[in-house]
Every structure is written in C-alpha cells, then in structure tokens.
Write a protein that holds these residues in place. Structure first.
Motif, PDB file in Angstrom:
ATOM      1  N   PHE A  15      93.269  84.794  56.550  1.00 18.46           N
ATOM      2  CA  PHE A  15      93.169  86.221  56.833  1.00 18.46           C
ATOM      3  C   PHE A  15      92.049  86.618  57.791  1.00 18.46           C
ATOM      4  CE2 PHE A  15      89.658  86.326  53.969  1.00 18.46           C
ATOM      5  CZ  PHE A  15      90.028  85.652  52.820  1.00 18.46           C
ATOM      6  N   ASP A  16      91.451  85.664  58.458  1.00 16.64           N
ATOM      7  CA  ASP A  16      90.419  86.023  59.428  1.00 16.64           C
ATOM      8  C   ASP A  16      90.834  85.731  60.857  1.00 16.64           C
ATOM      9  OD1 ASP A  16      88.302  87.242  58.087  1.00 16.64           O
ATOM     10  OD2 ASP A  16      87.642  85.342  57.264  1.00 16.64           O
ATOM     11  N   GLY A  17      92.125  85.543  61.072  1.00 13.28           N
ATOM     12  CA  GLY A  17      92.586  85.346  62.428  1.00 13.28           C
ATOM     13  C   GLY A  17      92.288  83.981  63.001  1.00 13.28           C
ATOM     14  N   LEU A  18      92.024  82.998  62.148  1.00 12.93           N
ATOM     15  CA  LEU A  18      91.687  81.664  62.634  1.00 12.93           C
ATOM     16  C   LEU A  18      92.890  80.741  62.668  1.00 12.93           C
ATOM     17  CD1 LEU A  18      88.278  81.002  60.854  1.00 12.93           C
ATOM     18  CD2 LEU A  18      88.718  82.048  63.065  1.00 12.93           C
ATOM     19  N   SER A  19      94.075  81.276  62.466  1.00 12.43           N
ATOM     20  CA  SER A  19      95.255  80.411  62.423  1.00 12.43           C
ATOM     21  C   SER A  19      96.317  80.849  63.421  1.00 12.43           C
ATOM     22  CB  SER A  19      95.848  80.401  61.008  1.00 12.43           C
ATOM     23  OG  SER A  19      96.200  81.713  60.613  1.00 12.43           O
ATOM     24  N   GLY A  20      95.895  81.489  64.508  1.00 14.69           N
ATOM     25  CA  GLY A  20      96.835  81.937  65.522  1.00 14.69           C
ATOM     26  C   GLY A  20      97.397  80.774  66.309  1.00 14.69           C
ATOM     27  N   PRO A  21      98.359  81.036  67.187  1.00  9.61           N
ATOM     28  CA  PRO A  21      99.011  79.977  67.953  1.00  9.61           C
ATOM     29  C   PRO A  21      98.060  79.185  68.844  1.00  9.61           C
ATOM     30  CG  PRO A  21      99.583  82.150  68.824  1.00  9.61           C
ATOM     31  CD  PRO A  21      98.910  82.366  67.518  1.00  9.61           C
ATOM     32  N   LYS A  22      96.949  79.795  69.245  1.00  8.46           N
ATOM     33  CA  LYS A  22      95.992  79.086  70.086  1.00  8.46           C
ATOM     34  C   LYS A  22      94.934  78.364  69.262  1.00  8.46           C
ATOM     35  CE  LYS A  22      96.326  82.430  73.889  1.00  8.46           C
ATOM     36  NZ  LYS A  22      95.572  83.365  74.739  1.00  8.46           N
ATOM     37  N   SER A  23      95.066  78.417  67.942  1.00  8.34           N
ATOM     38  CA  SER A  23      93.991  77.937  67.083  1.00  8.34           C
ATOM     39  C   SER A  23      94.314  76.669  66.320  1.00  8.34           C
ATOM     40  CB  SER A  23      93.607  79.045  66.086  1.00  8.34           C
ATOM     41  OG  SER A  23      93.240  80.221  66.764  1.00  8.34           O
ATOM     42  N   GLU A  24      95.382  75.948  66.702  1.00  8.32           N
ATOM     43  CA  GLU A  24      95.650  74.671  66.069  1.00  8.32           C
ATOM     44  C   GLU A  24      94.431  73.773  66.254  1.00  8.32           C
ATOM     45  OE1 GLU A  24      98.000  73.534  64.244  1.00  8.32           O
ATOM     46  OE2 GLU A  24      99.508  75.111  64.393  1.00  8.32           O
ATOM     47  N   ARG A  25      93.969  73.203  65.171  1.00  4.57           N
ATOM     48  CA  ARG A  25      92.713  72.464  65.198  1.00  4.57           C
ATOM     49  C   ARG A  25      92.936  70.961  65.369  1.00  4.57           C
ATOM     50  NH1 ARG A  25      87.755  75.659  64.552  1.00  4.57           N
ATOM     51  NH2 ARG A  25      88.664  77.730  64.611  1.00  4.57           N
ATOM     52  N   VAL A  26      92.034  70.333  66.091  1.00  4.90           N
ATOM     53  CA  VAL A  26      92.083  68.892  66.267  1.00  4.90           C
ATOM     54  C   VAL A  26      90.675  68.331  66.140  1.00  4.90           C
ATOM     55  CG1 VAL A  26      94.085  68.946  67.796  1.00  4.90           C
ATOM     56  CG2 VAL A  26      91.793  69.031  68.788  1.00  4.90           C
ATOM     57  N   LEU A  27      90.607  67.050  65.793  1.00  4.16           N
ATOM     58  CA  LEU A  27      89.364  66.298  65.896  1.00  4.16           C
ATOM     59  C   LEU A  27      89.453  65.506  67.190  1.00  4.16           C
ATOM     60  CD1 LEU A  27      89.000  64.970  62.249  1.00  4.16           C
ATOM     61  CD2 LEU A  27      87.824  66.905  63.274  1.00  4.16           C
ATOM     62  N   PRO A  28      88.747  65.927  68.238  1.00  2.57           N
ATOM     63  CA  PRO A  28      88.860  65.255  69.536  1.00  2.57           C
ATOM     64  C   PRO A  28      88.161  63.899  69.528  1.00  2.57           C
ATOM     65  CG  PRO A  28      87.233  66.994  69.640  1.00  2.57           C
ATOM     66  CD  PRO A  28      87.857  67.100  68.288  1.00  2.57           C
ATOM     67  N   PRO A  29      88.315  63.120  70.586  1.00  2.00           N
ATOM     68  CA  PRO A  29      87.723  61.780  70.618  1.00  2.00           C
ATOM     69  C   PRO A  29      86.225  61.743  70.350  1.00  2.00           C
ATOM     70  CG  PRO A  29      89.326  61.994  72.376  1.00  2.00           C
ATOM     71  CD  PRO A  29      89.201  63.355  71.755  1.00  2.00           C
ATOM     72  N   ALA A  30      85.498  62.800  70.696  1.00  2.41           N
ATOM     73  CA  ALA A  30      84.054  62.814  70.457  1.00  2.41           C
ATOM     74  C   ALA A  30      83.714  62.739  68.974  1.00  2.41           C
ATOM     75  CB  ALA A  30      83.426  64.073  71.065  1.00  2.41           C
ATOM     76  N   CYS A  31      84.686  63.004  68.103  1.00  4.00           N
ATOM     77  CA  CYS A  31      84.445  62.987  66.660  1.00  4.00           C
ATOM     78  C   CYS A  31      84.526  61.582  66.071  1.00  4.00           C
ATOM     79  CB  CYS A  31      85.446  63.890  65.943  1.00  4.00           C
ATOM     80  SG  CYS A  31      85.337  65.629  66.410  1.00  4.00           S
ATOM     81  N   ALA A  32      84.822  60.581  66.888  1.00 10.08           N
ATOM     82  CA  ALA A  32      84.937  59.211  66.388  1.00 10.08           C
ATOM     83  C   ALA A  32      83.665  58.805  65.659  1.00 10.08           C
ATOM     84  CB  ALA A  32      85.205  58.253  67.547  1.00 10.08           C
ATOM     85  N   GLY A  33      83.831  58.312  64.444  1.00 10.78           N
ATOM     86  CA  GLY A  33      82.704  57.834  63.663  1.00 10.78           C
ATOM     87  C   GLY A  33      81.979  58.897  62.868  1.00 10.78           C
ATOM     88  N   CYS A  34      82.390  60.156  62.958  1.00  4.93           N
ATOM     89  CA  CYS A  34      81.692  61.218  62.236  1.00  4.93           C
ATOM     90  C   CYS A  34      81.911  61.088  60.730  1.00  4.93           C
ATOM     91  CB  CYS A  34      82.162  62.593  62.704  1.00  4.93           C
ATOM     92  SG  CYS A  34      81.238  63.955  61.945  1.00  4.93           S
ATOM     93  N   ALA A  35      80.833  61.227  59.973  1.00  5.95           N
ATOM     94  CA  ALA A  35      80.909  61.071  58.525  1.00  5.95           C
ATOM     95  C   ALA A  35      81.449  62.313  57.827  1.00  5.95           C
ATOM     96  CB  ALA A  35      79.520  60.744  57.970  1.00  5.95           C
TER      97      ALA A  35
END
Length: 583
Positions: free
Chosen positions: A209-229
């Motif tokens: 309900f805070d507008g964080l799930s719109g069509p432009k808001s699909e979330r990804v873990l990009p390559p920079a996240c490799a190894g993040c705990a």
C-alpha cells in the motif's frame, strides 16, 4: 503520537491482522472475493483484518465490506490519506461502529500539519497509528527538512517517482544523519539504508500500500549483490533503476561467519552451503556477456534425489512473468546472451513468452538449463525454437535408463530427455550435456563419457553433487574427491573423446594429465563461446562472491593453487581433504 520507530518495526499494530488486497486489474470491483477473503480470516481465528489496498476507503463497497467484517466479530484497520477522519464526530462513530483498531496514514508530499491533527485525533480515540512518508517526490534540497518532520513511522523511496533523489543521494543523507534519523527508509537496498536497518521487515507490507509494487518497481538483486550476507532480507533495486543507473553504489555485506556464506536458514535444519532461494541476476567472470537469470519455479515432473529438500522455513519467492521480463530488460544493455538457471523452466506456462521477451529485448542467444523432457513432444520443441530458444543445457546421469533414473527416480525420464534433446537439436538448437556424479553413477563414468561422445553436443561438463536433498542425504550419495579423481582418470584413459568435456568440483592434483580440462570460475574469458558451459558450482561461486569453495591446509604449498578453485566447502567438511596430493 505515532508509535516509535522501534515499535513500528518490532511490534506492528496490525501484526495479527491478515493483509487483505484482492487484485482487481481491470478496475472492476470484486466485492465477492473481498467477502471471501474476510471469511477466510474469520475462519482462521484472526482477531481482525487489515484492508491494505490503496484507496480502500474510497471504494463504493467500502461500507459493506467493513460491515461484513464487523458482523463476523472482527476488528478492522486500513490505509488512509487521513481525509476520512477530519471530522471529530464522524471519526468517533467510525471507530466505534467499524471496530477500527489501527490506521496507516500515508503522507504523499501533502499537508503535513493536517495529517498530524488526524493522527492526534485517532490516537485520542484509542486507535494505533503509524505513518509512511514519501521521500521520492521531494527535490534533494528539501530532503533534510523533510526528514526532520517526524518522530516515528518510516519513509518510503519509490522508484516510480522520477523527480526525487537517487538511491545514492538518499543514502548519503542517511549516512550523514546516522542515528539522529527520526524514521527508517523502506524501499532502498539495505547497504544504502542506514547501514542495513530492520526496515526491510515492513517492505512486503509497504509494497502492498505504499506504491512500491508498481510496474516499474519489480525488484532484482543485481550482480553487485554477489556474496552479500543480507540478500534474503534486502528488497534489492528496482530493475528499471538498475537498467538506467547501474549498481555501482551497492556494497555487499560480508558474512559474519566465513564458514557459512549464507545464514538465512538454521544450520541444524538445512545445509549451511545451500544458496538462498531467490530470483537474482549474475554475470560470471568467464562469461561477461551473459546474463545469468535464476528462475524460482514451483514443482517439477521429476523426483531427483537432489531436489527433495523440505520447504518449511525457506523463504521461496517464485518467479513471475513480470519479474523475469524486468530482469531481462535490466540486463539487455549489458549482455547479448542470457542463460536461465534455477528450477525446471519447462514447468512455466509462460516460458515461450519469456523467450519472446528476450528476443524482443535484443538478446542474440537464449539458453536454458532443463531436462528437456517436455520437448520430447515435437510441438513443444517447435514452440520453444520458434519463440527464440537458441541453446539447451541437459542433464544426463547415466548411459542407460537404470543408471539415469536411479537419480531422477522417474521412470521414462531417460528416454524423454534423449528424445527432447534430439528434437531441439534437429530444429537448430545448440546443446550442452552435463553429468552430476553420485556414488550411484560414478562406476559408470566411462560409459557416460562414451554416451556423451556419441551424442556429440557442442559442449559438456562433469560435476560432482553438492549438498543435496533432505539433511543427511549428502553423506549418503556424495563420492569423495579421491574417488572422483580415480573415476575421471579411468574414463579418460579408456576413451579419448573429441567432444570438449570440462571438469568441475575436482582438484587438478587428482587428475594428472587432465588439468587443462578443470574449470576455474575466474579462468579465461569465453565471451564469444556459445552455448555457455556453466557448472552449478561455478554459478554458486559467482553468486557467493567466491565463497563456496576453499582449500585444505595441505594445499598451501601446492604449485597448482593459483589456478585451482579448491573443493566445495561441503566436500572439505565431509572428507577433510583426504586424498589430495599437492604438487
């Protein structure tokens, strides 16, 4: 006043209330479905329901739905812009008749003082109130003052607001303010959000309900996240933002315990070496032009011994068509090849649409890992190729049905895989064959290599099973590194295949004369090589930032160490480096 930050994050006012938000994509009210959702909550014994749909209080059936909930003896709560509560008398009646217990007030850059009055009025009536405040629409110059306006609740960063601050700009301000920040920010990657605060715990709710799930808001873990705990609790970046602005600002959190690269799952229940179950994007050092897109797929038509792990306690977020499309879009300007890894893609009803999406976005080569059994049906093979599939990586566990199906535990799977592979190759697909080695098929390795040579794929690799199945399975099915080395030496001394067969999960010191065939995850780049030859353990090394393999102490003085990845951690833990022969 509203609940404090700690209260807002540790004890949500609607913690015991199921969130109700019935999809209505065509704008037509689905009142009956809302009633059914209320009834399900009532039958489950919930004390109340929280209507989390944006604009719920402006619905034509608002009064009827609230009345139905109250008729079931349920308390209620909902999201509000505060306008419904500006009249004191009406608010008193609403609190009483609607059994209103909690309200989430949203500030969207409007009249702050008005919302503060509404908040005070509701609190005076015994209603628990918390707030979310939109930062995304504010110019950077106004951020500092905006952050000072509240003593509680949390803030949201919405990527669909194009005039607001970038993640970097907002992160810099958060770091500057440090512990003085009166709220928490939801929607930023944890590494950019107040040193990884607990705001991610309300992210799923905020998406609703805070507008964080719109069509432009699909979330990804990009390559920079490799190894993040902290990848399991991080919301990641919006795919569209990553596409347009990159991921250079992200800084992965290092694992606290280097012996356990990931810790989202209790070690006593599941393997410490298994990756988190989440859609993600990666790029392997050997294939910098290839987007690795992990698909989380529900179910499979095989029953392989390495895929029967109980799912209780695991946070599995299944892939959707929209999420995969967003991932493809995010990587399209960086890569010309895509390799779909993860679950069994043929189970997806929208698989051909994914191939079409990839082709439309400019990918020149589209490859997936699959047992290919579905393609035994010529119509399926036709559909995949016509949609854009260019290559297939197929597992074969034995040179005959008995050996293969001892692993798949599915009668007929050997014949279907071979038929599907042939159908795809007949239609122009390039192919990779891989064999995962277990104790059950290790003695048949020479025959397996012979079958691979006879099939003549474009590439092939042998890999060793990792931590698999239910707890304790690995100890039963995994061969030792020494046994693997002996079997490989025997197979390649008996046969000299023309097919390039690469080796994974074996130390070079155990396969004298075959060292050049052993894959190193940071080895020579193969940007132009298609199809992609990528063992599972290499993907794990990419995913973990190189933390899923290691060396035994006896390797310290080995002349091969610089070009050797070592052995998988579970192998070192189980077999203690027995049989290694450093040079």
């Amino acid at each position: 006043m509203s609940a404090s930050v700690d209260q807002a994050l540790e004890r949500r006012p609607n913690e015991a209330f199921p969130l109700l938000n019935v999809p209505e994509p065509d704008g037509v009210l689905r009142s009956r479905r809302w009633v059914q959702a209320i009834d399900r909550a009532w039958r489950s014994g919930a004390p109340g329901v929280f209507f989390s749909a944006p604009g719920f209080e402006r619905r034509a059936d608002f009064g009827g739905l609230v009345a139905h909930a109250v008729g079931r003896g349920l308390d209620t709560g909902w999201v509000s812009d505060g306008r419904l509560f500006e009249d004191v008398g009406y608010t008193q009646k609403l609190v009483e008749r609607a059994r209103l217990r909690c309200v989430h007030l949203r500030e969207r850059g409007g009249d702050v003082q008005r919302l503060e009055r509404v908040e005070a009025l509701l609190v005076a009536q015994g209603v628990e109130v918390w707030l979310s405040r939109e930062l995304s629409a504010l110019p950077v110059s106004e951020l500092d003052a905006a952050l000072e306006r509240s003593s509680g609740g949390y803030w949201t960063w919405n990527p669909e607001e194009t005039n607001g601050p970038s993640p970097e700009e907002l992160s810099a301000l958060l770091v500057e303010k440090g512990s003085d920040l009166p709220g928490r920010v939801v929607g930023l990657p944890l590494c950019l959000s107040a040193a990884g605060n607990a705001a991610s715990r309300v992210f799923n709710e905020a998406q609703s309900f805070d507008g964080l799930s719109g069509p432009k808001s699909e979330r990804v873990l990009p390559p920079a996240c490799a190894g993040c705990a902290r990848d399991m609790t991080c919301p990641g970046l919006p795919a569209a933002w990553f596409r347009d602005h990159g991921h250079d600002a992200l800084t992965p959190f290092a694992p606290v315990d280097e012996a356990r690269p990931w810790a989202p799952i209790p070690a006593g229940e599941f393997s410490a070496f298994r990756p988190t179950e989440r859609t993600r994007l990666d790029v392997a050092p050997r294939y910098p032009d290839t987007a690795l897109i992990t698909l989380m797929v529900a179910g499979c038509d095989l029953s392989c011994i390495f895929c029967d792990t109980p799912q209780e306690g695991m946070d599995i977020r299944f892939s959707t068509r929209d999420s995969v499309r967003a991932s493809l879009d995010a990587m399209s300007s960086r890569c010309s090849t895509v390799l779909f890894t993860g679950g069994e893609p043929s189970r997806l009803s929208w698989l051909t649409e994914v191939f079409q999406d990839a082709r439309e976005l400019g990918y020149e080569f589209i490859q997936m890992q699959s047992h290919a059994g579905a393609a035994a049906d010529p119509a399926v093979a036709d559909a995949w190729i016509e949609a854009g599939l260019s290559g297939i990586d197929v597992p074969i566990y034995g040179a005959d049905a008995e050996t293969h199906e001892a692993v798949t535990r599915t009668p007929g799977s050997f014949e279907r895989t071979l038929a599907g592979l042939q159908n795809l190759r007949d239609r122009g697909a390039r192919s990779v064959i891989h064999t995962t080695l277990f104790r059950s098929n290790l003695e048949h390795l020479t025959s397996i290599v012979g079958l691979i040579e006879g099939l003549g794929p474009d590439g092939a690799y042998l890999q060793v099973t990792g931590e698999v199945g239910a707890p304790g399975t690995y100890d039963v099915v995994a061969p030792s590194p020494e046994e693997v080395g002996v079997a490989m030496m025997d197979a390649f001394s008996t046969l000299t295949p023309q097919t390039p067969i690469q080796l994974s999960d074996v130390a070079p010191c155990l396969v004298a004369g075959l060292e050049e065939q052993v894959i190193s995850w940071r080895g020579d780049r193969a940007a132009a090589q298609r199809p992609v030859v990528l063992p599972y353990s290499e993907w794990l090394m990419v995913f973990s930032g190189g933390r899923t393999k290691g060396h035994h102490a006896v390797c310290d003085s080995c002349s091969l160490r610089e070009r050797c990845d070592g052995l998988p951690l579970e192998s070192l833990a189980r077999f203690r480096g027995v049989g290694l022969v450093p040079r």
